[in-house]
Design an enzyme around this catalytic site. Structure first.
Site, mmCIF file in Angstrom:
data_model
loop_
_atom_site.group_PDB
_atom_site.id
_atom_site.type_symbol
_atom_site.label_atom_id
_atom_site.label_comp_id
_atom_site.label_asym_id
_atom_site.label_seq_id
_atom_site.Cartn_x
_atom_site.Cartn_y
_atom_site.Cartn_z
ATOM 1 N N CYS A 251 -14.087 8.115 5.874
ATOM 2 C CA CYS A 251 -14.659 8.143 7.012
ATOM 3 C C CYS A 251 -15.811 6.865 7.028
ATOM 4 C CB CYS A 251 -15.525 9.502 7.424
ATOM 5 S SG CYS A 251 -16.648 9.326 8.821
ATOM 6 N N CYS B 189 -16.377 12.244 12.477
ATOM 7 C CA CYS B 189 -15.584 11.255 11.550
ATOM 8 C C CYS B 189 -14.703 9.982 12.262
ATOM 9 C CB CYS B 189 -15.217 11.930 10.216
ATOM 10 S SG CYS B 189 -16.354 12.662 9.054
ATOM 11 N N HIS C 184 -4.396 -4.407 -2.410
ATOM 12 C CA HIS C 184 -4.912 -4.310 -1.110
ATOM 13 C C HIS C 184 -5.094 -2.689 -1.055
ATOM 14 C CE1 HIS C 184 -3.341 -8.332 0.007
ATOM 15 N NE2 HIS C 184 -4.569 -8.527 -0.425
ATOM 16 N N SER D 213 5.009 -14.123 0.889
ATOM 17 C CA SER D 213 4.704 -15.277 1.263
ATOM 18 C C SER D 213 3.657 -16.165 0.606
ATOM 19 C CB SER D 213 4.437 -15.543 2.868
ATOM 20 O OG SER D 213 3.177 -14.591 3.194
ATOM 21 N N VAL E 146 0.925 -1.139 0.050
ATOM 22 C CA VAL E 146 -0.218 0.059 0.025
ATOM 23 C C VAL E 146 0.728 1.183 -0.229
ATOM 24 C CG1 VAL E 146 -1.828 -1.348 1.207
ATOM 25 C CG2 VAL E 146 -0.089 0.184 2.553
HETATM 26 P P1 OAD Z 1 4.663 -11.475 4.217
HETATM 27 O O1 OAD Z 1 5.338 -10.672 5.307
HETATM 28 O O2 OAD Z 1 4.013 -12.588 4.334
HETATM 29 O O3 OAD Z 1 5.913 -12.270 3.086
HETATM 30 C C1 OAD Z 1 7.185 -11.512 2.818
HETATM 31 C C2 OAD Z 1 8.067 -12.173 1.954
HETATM 32 O O4 OAD Z 1 9.179 -11.261 1.684
HETATM 33 C C3 OAD Z 1 8.857 -13.307 2.710
HETATM 34 O O5 OAD Z 1 8.722 -14.427 2.177
HETATM 35 C C4 OAD Z 1 10.271 -12.744 3.315
HETATM 36 O O6 OAD Z 1 11.124 -13.934 3.237
HETATM 37 C C5 OAD Z 1 10.153 -11.950 2.018
HETATM 38 N N1 OAD Z 1 11.388 -11.016 1.939
HETATM 39 C C6 OAD Z 1 11.579 -10.085 3.079
HETATM 40 N N2 OAD Z 1 12.459 -9.041 2.641
HETATM 41 C C7 OAD Z 1 12.979 -9.499 1.393
HETATM 42 C C8 OAD Z 1 13.967 -8.737 0.585
HETATM 43 N N3 OAD Z 1 14.754 -7.763 1.089
HETATM 44 N N4 OAD Z 1 13.992 -9.266 -0.809
HETATM 45 C C9 OAD Z 1 13.166 -10.447 -1.104
HETATM 46 N N5 OAD Z 1 12.451 -11.121 -0.058
HETATM 47 C C10 OAD Z 1 11.984 -10.450 1.001
HETATM 48 O O7 OAD Z 1 4.103 -10.170 3.274
HETATM 49 P P2 OAD Z 1 3.202 -10.543 2.073
HETATM 50 O O8 OAD Z 1 3.245 -11.597 1.413
HETATM 51 O O9 OAD Z 1 3.291 -9.348 0.951
HETATM 52 O O10 OAD Z 1 -2.507 -7.903 3.524
HETATM 53 O O11 OAD Z 1 1.871 -10.370 2.866
HETATM 54 C C11 OAD Z 1 0.623 -10.466 2.137
HETATM 55 C C12 OAD Z 1 -0.308 -9.760 2.860
HETATM 56 O O12 OAD Z 1 -0.294 -10.197 4.172
HETATM 57 C C13 OAD Z 1 -0.322 -8.214 2.892
HETATM 58 O O13 OAD Z 1 -0.573 -7.509 1.691
HETATM 59 C C14 OAD Z 1 -1.122 -7.815 4.285
HETATM 60 C C15 OAD Z 1 -0.654 -8.776 5.150
HETATM 61 O O14 OAD Z 1 -1.661 -9.052 5.897
HETATM 62 C C16 OAD Z 1 -3.392 -6.843 4.195
HETATM 63 O O15 OAD Z 1 -2.954 -6.098 4.898
HETATM 64 C C17 OAD Z 1 -4.715 -7.221 3.705
#
Ligand code: OAD
Length: 259
Positions: free
Chosen positions: A128, A165, A120, A202, A104
């Site tokens: 609000c 709000c 997302h 992930s 985001v």
């Molecule tokens: P995660 O925190 O689940 O996964 C992050 C991934 O990035 C992991 O596999 C880390 O090993 C990897 N990582 C971290 N630093 C890195 C780097 N410098 N280079 C390469 N890889 C790296 O994050 P998301 O998969 O984005 O949603 O999470 C998905 C959603 O869960 C988010 O959009 C958010 C969260 O809840 C909402 O808030 C709706």
């Protein structure tokens, strides 16, 4: 510079693709100083998402959720890193059709990427939850806080309502739907793709995690670039490493193949 065999293989696959697209997650922003969610130091190690990332929790205890939101607001000066810049170059030179991001923070656009679908939502504006009025970031930054909290204290809702709000950033919480325009745009982007770079995610959150499966279902291949491999992705090629190192090396190698 990275010269790993996996990067060279990834560059070859990218150069051979008819339509390549990208899915990014929080791992692309960690090198810009924004924590991810599920790593050891991630946001969910300190905040329980059930209490901090659902609309129902927000409506129950908005000031509590604003403690976390305000911490994220403090990171707004984050700048794109070398990986963001390399993806922008890759798009400008025709190597990818666009990016679907779960982030985001707007860092892909800040780096110059043009086709960026924010699955997302984003943190540039607020709504609000009571009267649905929209507020931009500058307006919210100028607001006083509710005493004893970090929650902004805007004016009362208009139209004679007695409520004040209650502002929520225009990001998608767990119990909310994906913005319909993002669903439609990502379906269009992914349609026909024969390669997806899945970077820094992930792949645990749906429906975003369905997008790589869609590419695979239409006969495409997956290249994963991640520090910790996603448990259920099973990519055709894994490049384990940092976004800000691997992706610039990959784009350099791709550009040499294309020259
Ligand atoms: P995660 O925190 O689940 O996964 C992050 C991934 O990035 C992991 O596999 C880390 O090993 C990897 N990582 C971290 N630093 C890195 C780097 N410098 N280079 C390469 N890889 C790296 O994050 P998301 O998969 O984005 O949603 O999470 C998905 C959603 O869960 C988010 O959009 C958010 C969260 O809840 C909402 O808030 C709706």
């Amino acid at each position: 510079m990275i010269h790993s065999e996996a990067v060279v293989q990834a560059a070859r696959r990218l150069a051979a693709a008819r339509k390549a697209v990208v899915l990014t997650g929080a791992g692309v922003s960690t090198e810009s100083g924004i924590p991810d969610f599920r790593s050891a130091q991630g946001l969910w190690s300190r905040y329980d998402p059930a209490e901090y990332a659902t609309l129902s929790a927000f409506l129950r205890q908005p000031a509590k959720v604003w403690n976390m939101l305000a911490e994220l607001e403090d990171l707004l000066d984050a700048r794109p890193n070398a990986g963001h810049a390399a993806l922008a170059r890759l798009e400008a030179e025709g190597g990818i059709a666009g990016i679907v991001t779960q982030n985001v923070d707007g860092l892909h656009q800040a780096a110059g990427s043009r086709t960026v679908i924010e699955f997302h939502g984003h943190n540039r504006s607020f709504t609000c939850v009571r009267c649905r009025r929209g507020f931009d970031r500058a307006a919210v930054r100028g607001m006083p806080s509710v005493p004893g909290t970090r929650m902004p204290r805007p004016d009362p809702c208009p139209e004679g309502t007695p409520t004040r709000c209650l502002l929520k950033p225009d990001v998608v919480f767990f119990d909310e739907g994906i913005p319909p325009e993002a669903v439609a745009a990502s379906a269009g982007l992914v349609s026909g793709a024969d390669l997806m770079l899945v970077i820094g995610t992930s792949c645990e959150v749906y429906p975003a995690a369905d997008l790589p499966r869609q590419v695979r279902a239409q006969g495409g291949a997956l290249i994963e670039i991640n520090l910790d491999p996603a448990a259920d992705l099973h990519p055709d090629l894994l490049v384990q490493g940092r976004f800000g190192e691997v992706v610039p090396a990959l784009v350099d190698a791709w550009a040499r193949l294309k020259a």
